[in-house]
Design an enzyme around this catalytic site. Structure first.
Site, PDB file in Angstrom:
ATOM      1  N   GLU A  43      40.238  36.689  47.733  1.00 56.58           N
ATOM      2  CA  GLU A  43      40.994  35.371  47.814  1.00 56.58           C
ATOM      3  C   GLU A  43      42.184  35.774  47.176  1.00 56.58           C
ATOM      4  O   GLU A  43      42.733  36.708  46.411  1.00 56.58           O
ATOM      5  CB  GLU A  43      39.997  34.465  47.003  1.00 56.58           C
ATOM      6  CG  GLU A  43      39.964  35.038  45.585  1.00 56.58           C
ATOM      7  CD  GLU A  43      38.958  34.012  44.382  1.00 56.58           C
ATOM      8  OE1 GLU A  43      38.360  33.376  45.359  1.00 56.58           O
ATOM      9  OE2 GLU A  43      39.240  33.978  43.363  1.00 56.58           O
TER      10      GLU A  43
ATOM     11  N   GLY B 197      45.490  32.836  35.922  1.00 51.34           N
ATOM     12  CA  GLY B 197      45.492  32.595  34.488  1.00 51.34           C
ATOM     13  C   GLY B 197      46.487  33.298  33.757  1.00 51.34           C
ATOM     14  O   GLY B 197      46.982  34.328  34.164  1.00 51.34           O
TER      15      GLY B 197
ATOM     16  N   TYR C 118      36.525  36.374  30.186  1.00 54.94           N
ATOM     17  CA  TYR C 118      37.037  35.811  28.881  1.00 54.94           C
ATOM     18  C   TYR C 118      36.478  36.104  27.727  1.00 54.94           C
ATOM     19  O   TYR C 118      36.875  35.282  26.638  1.00 54.94           O
ATOM     20  CB  TYR C 118      36.916  33.995  29.275  1.00 54.94           C
ATOM     21  CG  TYR C 118      37.618  33.611  30.751  1.00 54.94           C
ATOM     22  CD1 TYR C 118      39.056  34.053  30.489  1.00 54.94           C
ATOM     23  CD2 TYR C 118      36.839  33.253  31.611  1.00 54.94           C
ATOM     24  CE1 TYR C 118      39.836  33.592  31.969  1.00 54.94           C
ATOM     25  CE2 TYR C 118      37.829  32.763  32.850  1.00 54.94           C
ATOM     26  CZ  TYR C 118      39.202  33.087  32.952  1.00 54.94           C
ATOM     27  OH  TYR C 118      39.475  32.874  33.979  1.00 54.94           O
TER      28      TYR C 118
ATOM     29  N   ASN D  32      44.836  33.515  44.595  1.00 60.60           N
ATOM     30  CA  ASN D  32      45.155  32.639  43.472  1.00 60.60           C
ATOM     31  C   ASN D  32      46.290  32.148  43.118  1.00 60.60           C
ATOM     32  O   ASN D  32      47.321  32.862  42.980  1.00 60.60           O
ATOM     33  CB  ASN D  32      44.278  32.885  42.073  1.00 60.60           C
ATOM     34  CG  ASN D  32      43.034  33.662  42.081  1.00 60.60           C
ATOM     35  OD1 ASN D  32      42.221  32.886  42.003  1.00 60.60           O
ATOM     36  ND2 ASN D  32      42.784  34.975  42.790  1.00 60.60           N
TER      37      ASN D  32
ATOM     38  N   SER E 227      37.910  31.484  38.510  1.00 62.21           N
ATOM     39  CA  SER E 227      37.536  32.002  37.214  1.00 62.21           C
ATOM     40  C   SER E 227      36.037  32.496  37.141  1.00 62.21           C
ATOM     41  O   SER E 227      35.327  32.553  36.198  1.00 62.21           O
ATOM     42  CB  SER E 227      37.521  30.934  36.085  1.00 62.21           C
ATOM     43  OG  SER E 227      39.035  30.676  35.839  1.00 62.21           O
TER      44      SER E 227
ATOM     45  N   ASP F 112      43.120  39.138  45.008  1.00 61.24           N
ATOM     46  CA  ASP F 112      41.941  40.065  44.494  1.00 61.24           C
ATOM     47  C   ASP F 112      41.337  40.726  45.688  1.00 61.24           C
ATOM     48  O   ASP F 112      41.130  40.110  46.802  1.00 61.24           O
ATOM     49  CB  ASP F 112      40.755  39.082  43.925  1.00 61.24           C
ATOM     50  CG  ASP F 112      41.394  38.406  42.634  1.00 61.24           C
ATOM     51  OD1 ASP F 112      42.426  38.813  42.065  1.00 61.24           O
ATOM     52  OD2 ASP F 112      40.643  37.311  42.306  1.00 61.24           O
TER      53      ASP F 112
ATOM     54  N   ARG G 248      48.111  36.025  42.684  1.00 57.22           N
ATOM     55  CA  ARG G 248      47.360  37.074  42.330  1.00 57.22           C
ATOM     56  C   ARG G 248      46.291  37.162  43.401  1.00 57.22           C
ATOM     57  O   ARG G 248      45.570  36.077  43.736  1.00 57.22           O
ATOM     58  CB  ARG G 248      46.428  36.918  41.012  1.00 57.22           C
ATOM     59  CG  ARG G 248      46.069  38.186  40.301  1.00 57.22           C
ATOM     60  CD  ARG G 248      45.067  38.169  39.423  1.00 57.22           C
ATOM     61  NE  ARG G 248      43.474  37.422  39.676  1.00 57.22           N
ATOM     62  CZ  ARG G 248      43.013  36.392  39.334  1.00 57.22           C
ATOM     63  NH1 ARG G 248      43.614  35.606  38.334  1.00 57.22           N
ATOM     64  NH2 ARG G 248      41.880  36.209  39.859  1.00 57.22           N
TER      65      ARG G 248
ATOM     66  N   GLU H 191      37.243  24.793  34.885  1.00 52.02           N
ATOM     67  CA  GLU H 191      37.888  25.629  34.293  1.00 52.02           C
ATOM     68  C   GLU H 191      38.975  25.191  33.457  1.00 52.02           C
ATOM     69  O   GLU H 191      39.946  25.775  33.063  1.00 52.02           O
ATOM     70  CB  GLU H 191      38.668  26.576  35.426  1.00 52.02           C
ATOM     71  CG  GLU H 191      37.735  27.334  36.601  1.00 52.02           C
ATOM     72  CD  GLU H 191      38.707  27.494  37.578  1.00 52.02           C
ATOM     73  OE1 GLU H 191      39.663  28.687  37.492  1.00 52.02           O
ATOM     74  OE2 GLU H 191      38.688  27.163  38.863  1.00 52.02           O
TER      75      GLU H 191
END
Length: 358
Positions: free
Chosen positions: A321, A327, A267, A323, A201, A308, A306, A32
């Site tokens: 998960e 990002g 991305y 984070n 990612s 998910d 964050r 990443e």
């Protein structure tokens, strides 16, 4: 008993924040890396725009101190992650050099923007804790727990947060496709999600709809030098919840045009639609936000994270998960959630810096 969550409030900019010397840590050695470089550049620019004295340090070149105004990375993240063989390794000598740089520069705080690898799994955070340097984001224990996805799932379940069942495929088992397929059939059947045990990612992630496609998915994970995590695919909607301080921000629904929210969809601009706030009923929104807070607290996270989710077709949310260093690129989710409550990107990163100083 969990404290009652207060109604979400609109956020405004901080006032009278003193000028700080901040070093943004970015780059690193994981797959990443390019995401980290893009995130770190954005954070450095946002903090510098507020008048702070900001520098950047790439973990693979820790003796080089780069002012915020000098770009380290001004490219697109790219459609696929870099080849790990092309990335310098973060050695103990480089760690020692990083500590020397931080000791020499004496910043008020560090702002880690490392995704994956030792920059997000708690090792870097442990080093910063040992030298007593304040830093943005979760501590070493929470980062380590979040990156160890099987262990994180146990903590989610203990906090009352549902998460998909898991089959952990160890490295020496990755090449025994028949045995893994048999285990999948015995546990939950196909389709499944195959991904590295400790990565983000969507690097190395594959949705395997038929057993015949399993071998390629396991080979992809093996190429990253990781164990594989196999989960049943949850049919439904992709959601994410940002935790900022002690609040959950409005959920975002993620709708990748290709049907899979993989590295390319994450991305590459224009390949995913983001709905913020997500089109949910008030009850659904409140529930997902509460579950996000519970997951955040179960791991012991601080400042921000964050979380998910997949919202199953029957309306049941499943946590995938959490984070600890999400990002901050042009397509990232945390800035979008912050904007929904009135925070500019500069507001967001300065608020995080101030949290670390409190």
């Amino acid at each position: 008993m969990e404290p009652e969550r207060k109604p979400l409030r609109r956020h405004t900019s901080f006032q009278h924040i003193p000028i700080m010397k901040i070093i943004v840590l970015l780059g690193g050695e994981s797959a990443e890396r390019r995401v980290s470089l893009a995130s770190g550049e954005a954070v450095a620019q946002g903090l510098a725009a507020r008048g702070h004295e900001v520098y950047k340090v790439d973990l693979v070149d820790p003796v080089r101190l780069v002012p915020a105004r000098v770009p380290l990375f001004n490219e697109a993240v790219g459609e696929r992650p870099p080849d790990l063989s092309e990335i310098p390794r973060f050695t103990p000598r480089r760690l020692a050099a990083l500590m020397e740089t931080l000791d020499r520069q004496r910043p008020d705080l560090a702002f880690p923007m490392l995704h994956g690898g030792m920059g997000e799994d708690g090792r870097l955070q442990a080093a910063l804790e040992m030298v007593g340097l304040r830093f943005v984001g979760s501590g070493s224990l929470a980062c380590g727990l979040a990156m160890n996805k099987p262990l994180a799932k146990r903590l989610f379940l203990s906090a009352g947060v549902l998460t998909p069942a898991t089959l952990l495929v160890e490295r020496d088992w990755l090449h025994d496709v028949a045995a893994v397929s048999e285990a999948i059939h015995g546990r939950f059947g196909f389709p499944v999600v195959v991904k590295p045990e400790a990565s983000g990612s969507a690097v190395g992630l594959t949705i395997v709809r038929e057993p015949e496609l399993l071998a390629d998915a396991l080979k992809l994970v093996a190429g990253l030098g990781s164990q594989a995590l196999v989960e049943p695919y949850v049919f439904g909607r992709e959601l994410t919840v940002t935790i900022l301080g002690r609040e959950a921000l409005p959920p975002i629904e993620i709708r990748p045009h290709g049907g899979v929210y993989d590295y390319y969809s994450k991305y590459t601009k224009g390949h995913t639609d983001y709905l913020c706030p997500a089109p949910l009923t008030p009850e659904q929104s409140d529930r997902v936000m509460d579950l996000g807070l519970k997951a955040h607290r179960a791991l012991g996270c601080r400042h921000y994270s964050r979380v998910d989710f997949r919202l199953r077709e029957d309306g049941e949310p499943f946590c995938l998960e959490a984070n600890t260093i999400p990002g901050m690129t042009a397509t990232s989710l945390v800035p979008k959630a912050a904007a929904a409550v009135g925070l500019t990107f500069e507001d967001l990163v300065e608020r995080l810096a101030w949290m670390a100083m409190e």
